[in-house]
Design a protein around this motif. Structure first.
Motif, PDB file in Angstrom:
ATOM      1  N   SER A 414       0.833  -1.200   0.000  1.00  0.00           N
ATOM      2  CA  SER A 414       0.000   0.000   0.000  1.00  0.00           C
ATOM      3  C   SER A 414       0.872   1.256   0.000  1.00  0.00           C
ATOM      4  O   SER A 414       0.549   2.246  -0.673  1.00  0.00           O
ATOM      5  CB  SER A 414      -0.910  -0.026   1.225  1.00  0.00           C
ATOM      6  OG  SER A 414      -1.509   1.211   1.400  1.00  0.00           O
ATOM      7  N   ALA A 415       1.993   1.224   0.740  1.00  0.00           N
ATOM      8  CA  ALA A 415       2.903   2.369   0.730  1.00  0.00           C
ATOM      9  C   ALA A 415       3.436   2.606  -0.674  1.00  0.00           C
ATOM     10  O   ALA A 415       3.528   3.749  -1.142  1.00  0.00           O
ATOM     11  CB  ALA A 415       4.053   2.140   1.703  1.00  0.00           C
ATOM     12  N   ALA A 416       3.762   1.511  -1.373  1.00  0.00           N
ATOM     13  CA  ALA A 416       4.260   1.644  -2.742  1.00  0.00           C
ATOM     14  C   ALA A 416       3.193   2.238  -3.646  1.00  0.00           C
ATOM     15  O   ALA A 416       3.449   3.152  -4.432  1.00  0.00           O
ATOM     16  CB  ALA A 416       4.698   0.274  -3.269  1.00  0.00           C
ATOM     17  N   VAL A 417       1.963   1.731  -3.512  1.00  0.00           N
ATOM     18  CA  VAL A 417       0.870   2.230  -4.344  1.00  0.00           C
ATOM     19  C   VAL A 417       0.622   3.711  -4.065  1.00  0.00           C
ATOM     20  O   VAL A 417       0.492   4.525  -4.971  1.00  0.00           O
ATOM     21  CB  VAL A 417      -0.411   1.407  -4.083  1.00  0.00           C
ATOM     22  CG1 VAL A 417      -1.617   2.087  -4.661  1.00  0.00           C
ATOM     23  CG2 VAL A 417      -0.273   0.020  -4.662  1.00  0.00           C
ATOM     24  N   SER A 418       0.625   4.061  -2.782  1.00  0.00           N
ATOM     25  CA  SER A 418       0.318   5.442  -2.413  1.00  0.00           C
ATOM     26  C   SER A 418       1.375   6.410  -2.912  1.00  0.00           C
ATOM     27  O   SER A 418       1.088   7.574  -3.150  1.00  0.00           O
ATOM     28  CB  SER A 418       0.202   5.572  -0.896  1.00  0.00           C
ATOM     29  OG  SER A 418      -0.714   4.646  -0.389  1.00  0.00           O
ATOM     30  N   ALA A 419       2.618   5.925  -3.025  1.00  0.00           N
ATOM     31  CA  ALA A 419       3.670   6.829  -3.485  1.00  0.00           C
ATOM     32  C   ALA A 419       3.794   6.810  -5.001  1.00  0.00           C
ATOM     33  O   ALA A 419       4.691   7.423  -5.557  1.00  0.00           O
ATOM     34  CB  ALA A 419       5.002   6.438  -2.843  1.00  0.00           C
TER      35      ALA A 419
ATOM     36  N   PHE B 178      -4.862  -0.125  -4.258  1.00  0.00           N
ATOM     37  CA  PHE B 178      -4.935   1.104  -5.054  1.00  0.00           C
ATOM     38  C   PHE B 178      -6.297   1.765  -4.881  1.00  0.00           C
ATOM     39  O   PHE B 178      -6.406   2.988  -4.760  1.00  0.00           O
ATOM     40  CB  PHE B 178      -4.654   0.789  -6.519  1.00  0.00           C
ATOM     41  CG  PHE B 178      -4.456   2.014  -7.368  1.00  0.00           C
ATOM     42  CD1 PHE B 178      -3.395   2.866  -7.115  1.00  0.00           C
ATOM     43  CD2 PHE B 178      -5.317   2.325  -8.395  1.00  0.00           C
ATOM     44  CE1 PHE B 178      -3.203   4.010  -7.873  1.00  0.00           C
ATOM     45  CE2 PHE B 178      -5.131   3.453  -9.164  1.00  0.00           C
ATOM     46  CZ  PHE B 178      -4.075   4.299  -8.908  1.00  0.00           C
ATOM     47  N   MET B 179      -7.327   0.932  -4.852  1.00  0.00           N
ATOM     48  CA  MET B 179      -8.682   1.460  -4.646  1.00  0.00           C
ATOM     49  C   MET B 179      -8.766   2.175  -3.299  1.00  0.00           C
ATOM     50  O   MET B 179      -9.326   3.276  -3.191  1.00  0.00           O
ATOM     51  CB  MET B 179      -9.663   0.285  -4.696  1.00  0.00           C
ATOM     52  CG  MET B 179     -11.109   0.666  -4.612  1.00  0.00           C
ATOM     53  SD  MET B 179     -11.691   1.406  -6.135  1.00  0.00           S
ATOM     54  CE  MET B 179     -13.205   2.155  -5.537  1.00  0.00           C
ATOM     55  N   ALA B 180      -8.181   1.564  -2.268  1.00  0.00           N
ATOM     56  CA  ALA B 180      -8.198   2.182  -0.937  1.00  0.00           C
ATOM     57  C   ALA B 180      -7.434   3.502  -0.956  1.00  0.00           C
ATOM     58  O   ALA B 180      -7.838   4.486  -0.326  1.00  0.00           O
ATOM     59  CB  ALA B 180      -7.583   1.237   0.089  1.00  0.00           C
TER      60      ALA B 180
END
Lengths: 502, 516
Positions: A414-419, B178-180
């Motif tokens: 999730s950290a990777a996706v968010s960045a 990604f959705m979150a």
């Protein structure tokens, strides 16, 4: 003539040294004790070390309370830097050591534990790692690193098998090379900036906008090689499988956790400003190292015939996975690193303890190595509880929810996706799928095959003692019920990481 | 009690499984039957307590697990999931009851009870991470069932099953994260609640990528052509109980997830991919039907025909209107009942002859008349004979797609008819004519254990074929609210016209946040 330098004792803030001094005093105490009364039982030494480490842990709790109110503390000529990162890393180091040292209490006698020096070295090593993470002075990092490493080489060699000597010598020579690289890299940084403190180096470089870029890059290559060696990043990983194989399973498990978290903290301190510098080359190199470490180690792990070597490659792959946090560099990513490593500690501790508890002195006919896969074939029929617990750790390592490592993994991805690192996130996810195969392989052996070699069923819990069973039970409970701890952990870690400015 | 009935339904089998370790191995089967009967009764009570006039979620429970990261234990059911849950508990019950003499019975019963927990959990979860947890966890018991009780290639088949599905779901996991993240961008808080994700309007570009990520996870599970290659192995090697549960319940997770995730969350992407997916579905129907025709092994025929009919479910789902989706949900139930029963029937003959080759049989109708009758009814249901259960679902699915495209529907309809050929011909080979093989001469007909498993399935297949209303109405109600939400949320002109606007304003949910 030099003028007098007046330094008040107050400003030295000697208390910042307390967490490191406790194990050092403990180690000396054990040595002195041995001078007066020889041939004491190992159980006494284990308990003494445990007490000193608990004291150490207590002092860390104390420091973390004062960190919550006063923030980062500096001390001893500003060499000591007790920030959130330092505290978190020390928690992991000391906590993991507390969990690992009772593994010495095997029911079978192993020669290394009869020496008090073993426990003294163990405590010196912990102090070394603590120094390494609690400073941003390159020289002190170096001293901490070497103190810890020299102690560790000896601890491996003490296992007293021919493979252990091989492992220790291999680790030592490669480690010496890495130490040289570190000194060389630090020297270049000092030459360019006139300081050995990372934050000052960063300030100088930012002020002149990375004017000496080629030299900086040379220094980075040296430092990366040296620290990459410590945390076993590909291509500096070659020592890892052999050393793990040679060391006792408990020591191998320890090596897969503690030295690496110390290495990661140093890498984080060093690379944080370099990543932010906007030098594309650095990002590309780190990106490549992360991806190659994860993927290549996974592929090598697929073809291993020995569970311990498989776990060695798997720890390399996990190291690559969390190395992504340094590349991503956000607060969430850095928190994810610690979350992942804490959860990984429990699972890996459990997995290696399961190997340790079945350590044989003599191999059965048809068995190629101490922990070969075929040793575990059909384990569900012979020792159902052992098989179930081992399977639990494998599922956790593979990242199957709701077991421990899954939560670290989603937080990291999730950290990777968010960045914005979507491709990296996908690579991380797909690597988990590759890794699934070799963890599954052990489960397949244990649950679906018939016993292959004629082996005494007692072997699987041969070293079992109350201490070992307690530790394994503890690791299993930690692995299964990790979900309860995840939220407090995330809150705690994020506050510490955020308040240290990472 | 009613407030926590879903948690009870999910965790009761798991608790029972844990306690099952203590039960003596000779009593394990009786214990398993008792537990699964209790579970089935609770699930029937769920139906009784279910308010069929409400289209939204019922029996919702929420416990926060990781509040800082927005993960909650959130469960609830609507008309779409209710009947699949009942079907899952029903199949576990008759599955355990019909078990013959297998080795390690106790391990099998415990594994089945764990599997039941994950099955109910998947269909009741309303939080993406909880959903994912049960989804992944369901692989482990199935891996063990195939790997420990399967045929000669069982290890290859079970590992292939596990890795294939695991890989797909990891891609889906990245999509979920990604959705979150997008939800966090739009609202400032983390949430993995599906119901909150429903209220998020996404730009088409994001929708397409996310749809693709989820699609990989779901399509492998269904399994859709060309991701279907793991299934024939899994079915071929699995023991009867494994095949039954795999075909009846586990595969439905994929099609159910399309309706729960893909359609309401990414309506524009669903419209965009409607025709490509419809074409895949038609290829799936025709291609697997042809492969089925070429099989020698009667279990493979059933396996391929099962894949083939999953194509119709996909087609109905992607009709994107009330008829189509209702039909596909109904067909999930029908397909579960029918293919579950067919795998049972194959298991019956395998137990007697230890072979599944069709060439070994012939003239079974005269030796085993009861067996042949039930097989005949189920086979007719499978090919979609009117007044039997699958006809309703197939008809509605095709009717739904007829509104989108006449040609595709025509092709699909023809494909289904062609599909009937292989079923009829294999039925003829195995059951009619003279008894040619001496070994078949004295085969015993169905025994009482098998009748207990098969007769209820036959009754359901006929009953719901004749009078589908009791379960069609609640499904229809919930599907309506899904379609309304999709119409409301869609942003492209194309999607607004493809997804019908419904008049019933009482079901309206308004989207709340929007990602720019």
């Amino acid at each position: 003539m030099l003028s007098h330098v007046n330094i008040s004792l107050q400003s030295l803030n000697i208390s910042t040294l307390v967490p490191m001094l406790i194990p050092i005093v403990g180690a000396l105490f054990i040595l002195v004790l041995d001078l007066f009364k020889k041939d004491q039982s190992k159980s006494m030494y284990v308990m003494l070390s445990l007490l000193f480490m608990m004291l150490d842990f207590g002092s860390l709790v104390d420091f973390s309370l004062s960190f919550n109110t006063n923030g980062t503390a500096l001390g001893y000529f500003n060499m000591m830097l007790i920030d959130g990162l330092a505290l978190l890393a020390q928690f992991v180091i000391v906590g993991a050591s507390i969990l690992f040292i009772p593994l010495a209490l095997t029911s079978k006698r192993f020669h290394e534990f009869s020496y008090p020096e073993f426990f003294a070295l163990f405590l010196f090593m912990i102090a070394g790692f603590q120094f390494m993470v609690a400073t941003d002075n390159l020289i002190l990092i170096f001293i901490g690193l070497e103190t810890a490493s020299l102690a560790l080489y000896t601890l491996i060699a003490l296992h007293n098998r021919s493979k252990s000597f091989e492992a220790a010598v291999k680790y030592f020579t490669m480690g010496a090379l890495a130490a040289g690289f570190f000194a060389f890299g630090a020297m270049i940084l000092y030459a360019l900036s006139g300081s050995v403190e990372i934050h000052q180096i960063a300030a100088v470089f930012n002020a002149d906008e990375f004017a000496n870029l080629p030299f900086i890059l040379v220094a980075v290559v040296f430092l990366l090689a040296s620290l990459g060696f410590k945390v076993s990043l590909v291509p500096f990983h070659t020592w890892a499988p052999d050393v793990y194989e040679g060391a006792s399973a408990s020591m191998a498990g320890y090596m897969s956790i503690v030295p690496k978290i110390a290495g990661f903290v140093v890498i984080m301190r060093l690379f944080e400003f370099l990543i932010q510098s906007g030098v594309v080359w650095l990002n590309v190199v780190l990106y490549a190292i992360v991806v190659i470490t994860m993927t290549a180690a996974n592929i090598w792990a697929l073809v291993q015939n020995d569970v311990k070597r498989m776990l060695a490659y798997s720890s390399i792959s996990h190291a690559g996975f969390v190395m992504a946090a340094v590349l991503i560099g956000t607060t969430q990513a850095n928190s994810a690193l610690f979350l992942y490593w804490i959860l990984f500690t429990f699972t890996n501790l459990g997995a290696f303890s399961m190997l340790w508890i079945s350590r044989q002195k003599n191999l059965a006919p048809g068995q190629s190595s101490d922990h070969s896969y075929n040793k575990f074939a059909g384990l569900i029929k012979i020792a159902p509880l052992s098989a179930t617990i081992m399977a639990l750790f494998m599922l956790s390592l593979a990242g199957i929810p709701p077991f421990a490592l899954f939560w670290g993994k989603i937080y990291m991805i999730s950290a990777a996706v968010s960045a914005g690192y979507i491709v990296l996130a996908l690579i991380m996810a797909l690597n988990s799928a590759i890794a699934g195969y070799y963890y599954l392989k052990l489960i397949v052996y244990m649950f679906m095959k018939e016993p292959e070699i004629d082996i005494d069923s007692k072997v699987y819990t041969m070293n079992g003692s109350i201490a070992l069973r307690t530790i394994i039970g503890f690791a299993a409970i930690g692995t299964v019920f990790a979900i309860i701890a995840v939220n407090p952990l995330i809150e705690f870690i994020t506050a510490f990481v955020y308040n240290s400015g990472y | 009690m009613l407030d926590h009935i879903l948690s009870l339904l999910i965790f009761f089998p798991a608790l029972a499984a844990m306690m099952g370790f203590v039960v003596h191995k000779d009593s394990a089967k009786a214990y398993g039957i008792a537990v699964s009967i209790i579970e089935f009764v609770i699930s029937l009570y769920l139906w009784f307590a279910f308010d069929t006039n409400v289209s939204g979620m019922q029996f919702m429970e929420s416990i926060s697990i990781v509040p800082t990261f927005g993960i909650n234990y959130l469960v609830g059911i609507d008309g779409i999931s209710l009947f699949i849950i009942i079907m899952a508990s029903f199949f576990t019950m008759i599955g355990i009851a019909s078990l013959g003499d297998v080795k390690k019975m106790k391990n099998l019963v415990i594994t089945l009870l764990f599997l039941q927990m994950t099955m109910v959990g998947v269909f009741a979860a309303l939080d993406a991470i909880v959903f994912y947890t049960f989804w992944e966890l369901s692989l482990v018991p199935m891996l063990y069932i195939i790997g420990a009780w399967g045929g000669p290639l069982r290890i290859y088949a079970s590992v292939k099953f596990f890795l294939y599905t695991f890989t797909g779901s990891l891609v889906m996991l990245v999509g979920m994260l990604f959705m979150a993240f997008l939800y966090n961008q739009a609202t400032g808080v983390w949430s993995f609640s599906i119901l909150e994700w429903y209220r998020l309007i996404l730009p088409e570009n994001y929708q397409l990528w996310l749809f693709a990520a989820f699609f990989i996870g779901f399509a492998i599970k269904v399994p859709m052509f060309p991701f279907h290659t793991w299934l024939p192995y899994a079915h071929g090697q699995a023991p009867t109980i494994g095949s039954v549960i795999l075909a009846a319940v586990l595969l439905k997770m994929g099609t159910y997830a399309f309706i729960r995730f893909s359609l309401p969350m990414f309506p524009d992407a669903a419209v965009f991919f409607m025709f490509p997916i419809a074409i895949l579905a038609i290829i799936m129907i025709i291609y697997t039907a042809m492969v089925a025709y070429a099989q020698e092994d009667i279990k493979q025929v059933v396996a391929y025909s099962s894949i083939s009919h999953m194509g119709v479910i996909i087609l109905g789902t992607f009709a994107l209107n009330v008829e189509g989706i209702t039909g596909s949900v109904f067909l999930m139930i029908g397909h579960g009942i029918v293919s579950g029963a067919l795998f049972f029937l194959v298991g019956v003959i395998y137990d007697r002859r230890h072979t599944k080759m069709m060439s070994e049989f012939g003239g079974l109708a005269s030796v085993m008349p009861r067996y042949a009758t039930i097989f005949g009814i189920m086979m007719m249901a499978s090919v979609g004979l009117p007044l039997l259960i699958n006809f309703v679902g197939e008809f509605l699915s095709l009717l739904g797609f007829y509104n989108q495209s006449h040609i595709v529907t025509l092709l699909a309809g023809t494909a289904i008819i062609v599909g009937a050929i292989y079923m009829l011909s294999s039925f003829k080979k195995a059951f009619f004519g003279e008894v040619t093989n001496e070994k078949n001469r004295n085969l015993p007909d169905l025994n009482s254990k098998e009748i207990i498993a098969l007769v209820p399935l036959t009754i359901i297949a006929v009953w719901l074929g004749v009078y589908p209303k009791p379960i069609l109405d609640p499904i229809n109600n919930s599907v309506k609210s899904v379609v309304m939400l999709m119409h409301e949320k869609s942003i492209t002109e194309e999607a607004k016209t493809r997804i019908p606007l419904l008049e019933d304003k009482t079901l309206m949910q308004t989207p709340q946040a929007e990602v720019k």
